[in-house]
Design a protein around this motif. Sequence first.
Motif, PDB file in Angstrom:
ATOM      1  N   UNK A  62      -6.027   5.414   1.786  1.00 28.82           N
ATOM      2  CA  UNK A  62      -6.043   4.082   1.637  1.00 28.82           C
ATOM      3  C   UNK A  62      -7.311   3.599   1.696  1.00 28.82           C
ATOM      4  N   UNK A  63      -7.663   2.666   0.553  1.00 30.28           N
ATOM      5  CA  UNK A  63      -9.079   2.061   0.728  1.00 30.28           C
ATOM      6  C   UNK A  63      -8.949   0.922   1.727  1.00 30.28           C
ATOM      7  N   UNK A  64     -10.085   0.776   2.308  1.00 28.10           N
ATOM      8  CA  UNK A  64     -10.306  -0.337   3.615  1.00 28.10           C
ATOM      9  C   UNK A  64      -9.825  -1.608   3.271  1.00 28.10           C
ATOM     10  N   UNK A  65      -9.768  -1.935   2.134  1.00 30.73           N
ATOM     11  CA  UNK A  65      -9.757  -3.609   1.487  1.00 30.73           C
ATOM     12  C   UNK A  65      -8.119  -3.604   1.619  1.00 30.73           C
ATOM     13  N   UNK A  66      -7.198  -2.540   1.609  1.00 32.73           N
ATOM     14  CA  UNK A  66      -5.812  -2.748   1.670  1.00 32.73           C
ATOM     15  C   UNK A  66      -5.196  -2.536   2.983  1.00 32.73           C
ATOM     16  N   UNK A  67      -5.752  -2.409   4.160  1.00 36.27           N
ATOM     17  CA  UNK A  67      -5.605  -2.286   5.589  1.00 36.27           C
ATOM     18  C   UNK A  67      -4.775  -3.373   5.899  1.00 36.27           C
ATOM     19  N   UNK A  68      -5.457  -4.447   5.862  1.00 35.11           N
ATOM     20  CA  UNK A  68      -4.670  -5.537   6.409  1.00 35.11           C
ATOM     21  C   UNK A  68      -3.293  -6.045   5.353  1.00 35.11           C
ATOM     22  N   UNK A  69      -3.486  -5.822   4.491  1.00 32.53           N
ATOM     23  CA  UNK A  69      -2.173  -6.003   3.508  1.00 32.53           C
ATOM     24  C   UNK A  69      -1.132  -5.092   4.118  1.00 32.53           C
ATOM     25  N   UNK A  70      -1.584  -3.875   4.216  1.00 30.70           N
ATOM     26  CA  UNK A  70      -0.355  -3.039   4.909  1.00 30.70           C
ATOM     27  C   UNK A  70       0.136  -3.197   6.310  1.00 30.70           C
ATOM     28  N   UNK A  71      -0.928  -3.718   7.035  1.00 39.38           N
ATOM     29  CA  UNK A  71      -0.377  -4.255   8.187  1.00 39.38           C
ATOM     30  C   UNK A  71       0.475  -5.568   8.327  1.00 39.38           C
ATOM     31  N   UNK A  72       0.273  -6.436   7.384  1.00 34.12           N
ATOM     32  CA  UNK A  72       1.207  -7.383   7.049  1.00 34.12           C
ATOM     33  C   UNK A  72       2.568  -7.033   6.718  1.00 34.12           C
ATOM     34  N   UNK A  73       2.720  -6.026   5.781  1.00 39.63           N
ATOM     35  CA  UNK A  73       3.755  -5.485   5.421  1.00 39.63           C
ATOM     36  C   UNK A  73       4.592  -4.846   6.568  1.00 39.63           C
ATOM     37  N   UNK A  74       3.862  -4.135   7.064  1.00 40.33           N
ATOM     38  CA  UNK A  74       4.540  -3.472   8.445  1.00 40.33           C
ATOM     39  C   UNK A  74       4.942  -4.312   9.471  1.00 40.33           C
ATOM     40  N   UNK A  75       4.393  -5.459   9.694  1.00 44.58           N
ATOM     41  CA  UNK A  75       5.003  -6.268  10.704  1.00 44.58           C
ATOM     42  C   UNK A  75       6.048  -6.948  10.015  1.00 44.58           C
ATOM     43  N   UNK A  76       6.126  -7.396   8.712  1.00 42.85           N
ATOM     44  CA  UNK A  76       7.624  -7.761   8.257  1.00 42.85           C
ATOM     45  C   UNK A  76       8.518  -6.877   8.258  1.00 42.85           C
ATOM     46  N   UNK A  77       8.200  -5.811   7.810  1.00 41.30           N
ATOM     47  CA  UNK A  77       9.310  -4.711   7.758  1.00 41.30           C
ATOM     48  C   UNK A  77       9.856  -4.523   9.265  1.00 41.30           C
ATOM     49  N   UNK A  78       8.872  -4.196  10.106  1.00 38.20           N
ATOM     50  CA  UNK A  78       9.002  -3.672  11.555  1.00 38.20           C
ATOM     51  C   UNK A  78      10.113  -4.911  12.210  1.00 38.20           C
ATOM     52  N   UNK A  79       9.805  -6.287  11.708  1.00 38.81           N
ATOM     53  CA  UNK A  79      10.461  -7.301  12.563  1.00 38.81           C
ATOM     54  C   UNK A  79      11.704  -7.765  11.763  1.00 38.81           C
ATOM     55  N   UNK A  80      11.946  -7.175  10.634  1.00 36.84           N
ATOM     56  CA  UNK A  80      13.150  -7.352   9.703  1.00 36.84           C
ATOM     57  C   UNK A  80      13.992  -6.211   9.784  1.00 36.84           C
ATOM     58  N   UNK A  81      14.784  -5.839  10.628  1.00 39.97           N
ATOM     59  CA  UNK A  81      15.589  -4.756  10.516  1.00 39.97           C
ATOM     60  C   UNK A  81      16.538  -4.188   9.059  1.00 39.97           C
ATOM     61  N   UNK A  82      16.759  -5.189   8.386  1.00 44.69           N
ATOM     62  CA  UNK A  82      17.506  -5.145   7.089  1.00 44.69           C
ATOM     63  C   UNK A  82      16.518  -4.903   6.016  1.00 44.69           C
ATOM     64  N   UNK A  83      15.199  -4.911   6.342  1.00 43.48           N
ATOM     65  CA  UNK A  83      14.310  -4.692   5.197  1.00 43.48           C
ATOM     66  C   UNK A  83      14.088  -3.163   5.109  1.00 43.48           C
ATOM     67  N   UNK A  84      13.932  -2.783   3.815  1.00 40.32           N
ATOM     68  CA  UNK A  84      13.787  -1.444   3.218  1.00 40.32           C
ATOM     69  C   UNK A  84      12.602  -1.681   2.080  1.00 40.32           C
ATOM     70  N   UNK A  85      11.787  -0.647   1.978  1.00 39.14           N
ATOM     71  CA  UNK A  85      10.654  -0.499   1.075  1.00 39.14           C
ATOM     72  C   UNK A  85      10.616   0.821   0.277  1.00 39.14           C
ATOM     73  N   UNK A  86      10.673   0.747  -0.957  1.00 37.68           N
ATOM     74  CA  UNK A  86      10.492   1.837  -1.688  1.00 37.68           C
ATOM     75  C   UNK A  86       9.043   1.975  -2.250  1.00 37.68           C
TER      76      UNK A  86
END
Length: 164
Positions: free
Chosen positions: A71-95
């Motif tokens: 993962x290029x370093x410029x995407x780390x914070x983007x992925x962390x934001x997605x992880x926070x969203x998914x992790x706090x939204x039990x019904x969220x699923x991502x492909x």
Amino acid sequence: MNKPFAPAAILVASLFLGGCAAKPTQDGAAATLGGTITTGLADRAPPPGFNDPNSPLSQRVIYFDYEQSAIPPSYIEVLRAHARYIGTTPKAKVMLEGHTDERGTRELNLALGEDRATTVSRFLRAEGVAESQVGIRSFGEEKPAQPGQGEAVWALNRRVELIY
């Protein structure tokens, strides 16, 4: 008049038309028909931030360097934001859909697309996302974001898309 090909024609037509019907996939991803979500979720509003260009959640494509799955370093914070969203939204699923550019063999590109999606999956899981909320699939070079050749085009095709 004997029509020996009539049953075969009916079979082919029914298979074709049956294939056009939108169905949920085994992994729970929504099937689409003409760009419309067909799982009954079309009327639901997108989560906050998904359409706000100032939110990292609006960025759902991670681009990779040539023949790389890190993962290029410029995407780390983007992925962390997605992880926070998914992790706090039990019904969220991502492909996570892995893609490559057209260079390399089909087998190599399928493996590289899978490696990229797996790397993003591992990152999300390390950030607290449940395994049941993440799926991966590789398309290799089969679904380019941009047709053509040259580095500018190839760079757009080396990606993982986060599909909610």
